[in-house]
Design an enzyme around this catalytic site. Sequence first.
Site, PDB file in Angstrom:
ATOM      1  N   PRO A 207       0.825  -1.215   0.000  1.00  0.00           N
ATOM      2  CA  PRO A 207       0.000   0.000   0.000  1.00  0.00           C
ATOM      3  C   PRO A 207       0.853   1.257   0.000  1.00  0.00           C
ATOM      4  CG  PRO A 207      -0.895  -1.582   1.535  1.00  0.00           C
ATOM      5  CD  PRO A 207       0.419  -2.143   1.067  1.00  0.00           C
ATOM      6  N   CYS A 208       0.400   2.255  -0.727  1.00  0.00           N
ATOM      7  CA  CYS A 208       1.276   3.405  -0.966  1.00  0.00           C
ATOM      8  C   CYS A 208       0.511   4.722  -0.922  1.00  0.00           C
ATOM      9  CB  CYS A 208       1.931   3.238  -2.319  1.00  0.00           C
ATOM     10  SG  CYS A 208       0.723   2.813  -3.593  1.00  0.00           S
ATOM     11  N   GLN A 209      -0.445   4.853  -0.025  1.00  0.00           N
ATOM     12  CA  GLN A 209      -1.210   6.093   0.059  1.00  0.00           C
ATOM     13  C   GLN A 209      -0.312   7.306   0.289  1.00  0.00           C
ATOM     14  OE1 GLN A 209      -2.155   3.225   1.153  1.00  0.00           O
ATOM     15  NE2 GLN A 209      -4.347   3.048   1.459  1.00  0.00           N
TER      16      GLN A 209
END
Length: 740
Positions: A207-209
């Site tokens: 995940p790379c928000q």
Amino acid sequence: MIRIKYYLDKADKNKKSPIHLFIRQKINLKVATGEKILEKDWDKKNQVVLETEENYKSINKFLAFLKKEAENYLATEPHLNLTEKNIKEKISSLVNIRKENAELKIVCGENSVYENKEKISFIDLFAGAGGFSEGFLQAEYGDRIYDFLLGSDINENCELTHVARYNHQLGIDAEFLRQDITEPDFLDTLLKKLKNKKVDVICGGPPCQSFSLAGKRKKFDKKDDLFAHYLTVIRALRPKYFIMENVKGILTKEGGKVKDMILQEIKSIVDLNDFHLLLSFLSKLRKNETEKAFTLDCYSLRLQFESSTEKDIEKLRNNYIGNIENKFRILTPKIVSYKTSRTDKNISTIRHGLDLLKRNKELAYIRKKIINEKSQNDLDNDFFVDKFDEFLSAIESDSIIDQIKIAFSNLQSSGKFQSEIDEIISAIEIYNYSFDECIQGLRFFAINKKVENEFDDILSHIRLYNIDQPFIALASNYGVPQNRERVLFIGCRKDQKVIRDIPVTVSGKEKVTVFEALYDLDIIGNDEEKFTYENIDLKSKYNGKTEKMELLIRKRAIDGKLDNKQGMTYAEWSRKGRLNGRFLNMKHPFYVKNFSELSNCSTHIVAPLHNHKTSKQNEDVLKRLEIIQNAGDYEQAKKRLKEVGLDSEKRNYNVLKPDLQSPTVMTIPDDYIHFASPRALTVREMARLQSFDDSFVFQGKRTTGGKDRKHTVPQYTLVGNAVPPLMAKAIALEILKHIH
């Protein structure tokens, strides 16, 4: 007037009476439901099974579902089609597929065509709904297919969707690991679940928000360090290939430094079997070096970190810093007086900084806990966030080293001791180097001793993975009706061919349009749910535009290429499925709310179509959407919305264009307006835009809001965060072509 009710038929020898659905119209019709109960357990007036029957909840749930579907069919089907035969077939089909699902067991069984093929094993980390897994299972090349060993994610609904799809529906014995990859025992648990099975390919998208262009950037987001833990798994399992999928923004974050860091870390994965070659080379350099002997000793000790266990590495770290402390202890009397050494702030900074560097493990734990607290309490855009970030910055190794360097600079010592100071500073920097930075530093010594060719030859042996630059993959180039751009990092073990790109599977003229993907699902209105497909009359729906719309529906092969002779439309492939008949025991699509329902087949809602439900919108919302839809663009509609008092603070609405591809599918349904109806998209429609087969059912909650979003992953989020299966299939296919 049509009346639908249930009644009990004659009891069998066990005194149980079959429940029949009875339809009274011009022709009276009864259909067996497949359920039997004792007469005493039936409430005739309320048409429900009483609590005295053990399975009353599941039976009542099914009866309510069946009656609703019968009513819907009778209300929507053209009158000429409502024959006794058609009605009976329609209702019986729902009864039969439920019965067939209950009879099938969870056993692994493949079509004989696939049984003797070479199976390439893979695991799916940060799996979410399973977009990578779907694509990999669809891929086949020659006599090669994929064997799905395990999926992993931290959310319960991800696990529920995985288990329902792969274990119950397809009959695969793939494991699922629901655990945070950052937990200390994650790798041990993963290895236990794999049961010593070899893993050929690892896929995943940490995940790379925090660096997504689609959202706000956050400093010290807890998701930022997941990449490092992903590589820890790579190091342990040594797959032939691994894929890391990410957002386009990762290429430009910090001016490209994040991308370079990722490549550097991948190239820093070493082959421990050949690592002794580098240490031996370094030992030879050391024998002939006098001026920079201490620096080479530091490189040698630092490189030993790469091949050490977590327990041993702590000892090595302490020894490393201990050597620097000894050197500084000898230097101190030369540059300051005894009294100054006891009270000077700069000296204290150097000493304390070295102590902090030794406690790398403890500081990492503190850092993780504080970042988790930031996330838990939503610390962002408030008076707290900067203070938290300042502290987190202060305990990072880079920051500690910077403070030590400043302290040395402030001492303004005599020039004759500068070389000793430089050696200490260099040693501290080497301590924090990645493997690749160590290699860059050692190259200076190799060049100086004229052994660079030998050095490069050794590096070619000890680098476990080769990787070219990351590249952007556009989903619509692979038959996905969506302009979704994703960055792919593909690591290739040194004994495998480097993959630099994923060839497109459809040309620009062959791309799937939104209309071709969704036209057959436009059978639903406001606050409705559909479980079966219905015929679409394009002539009445698109009066005057019928011919234009029909031209958008094209026949294709399974890979998306146009095939007017034997092909099917994208919508037809979605209904049929793209697994190509591989799984013999595949169940009919079903939906459950939770694991409790999953364990009881009788509670499953079994139907051809799932996840096709609309929200209940009030008249103002429907009118707003209609105005935006007619304008074709939110910006162009804002003036009219204000005039009629329907303006909104919502930042964006995307009106889908039927003859184009959709923009990137995200996790919020009302970001999109259907091309022909003033409404948001259903989960199934978003899944079609992502290229999921209709048989893939997203389980659990449909949507959620507020603080629940931090803990739950509802259907819309599962869809929006997924890797499009057809794009994953193209990646998987390219690996199958090259792996050996």
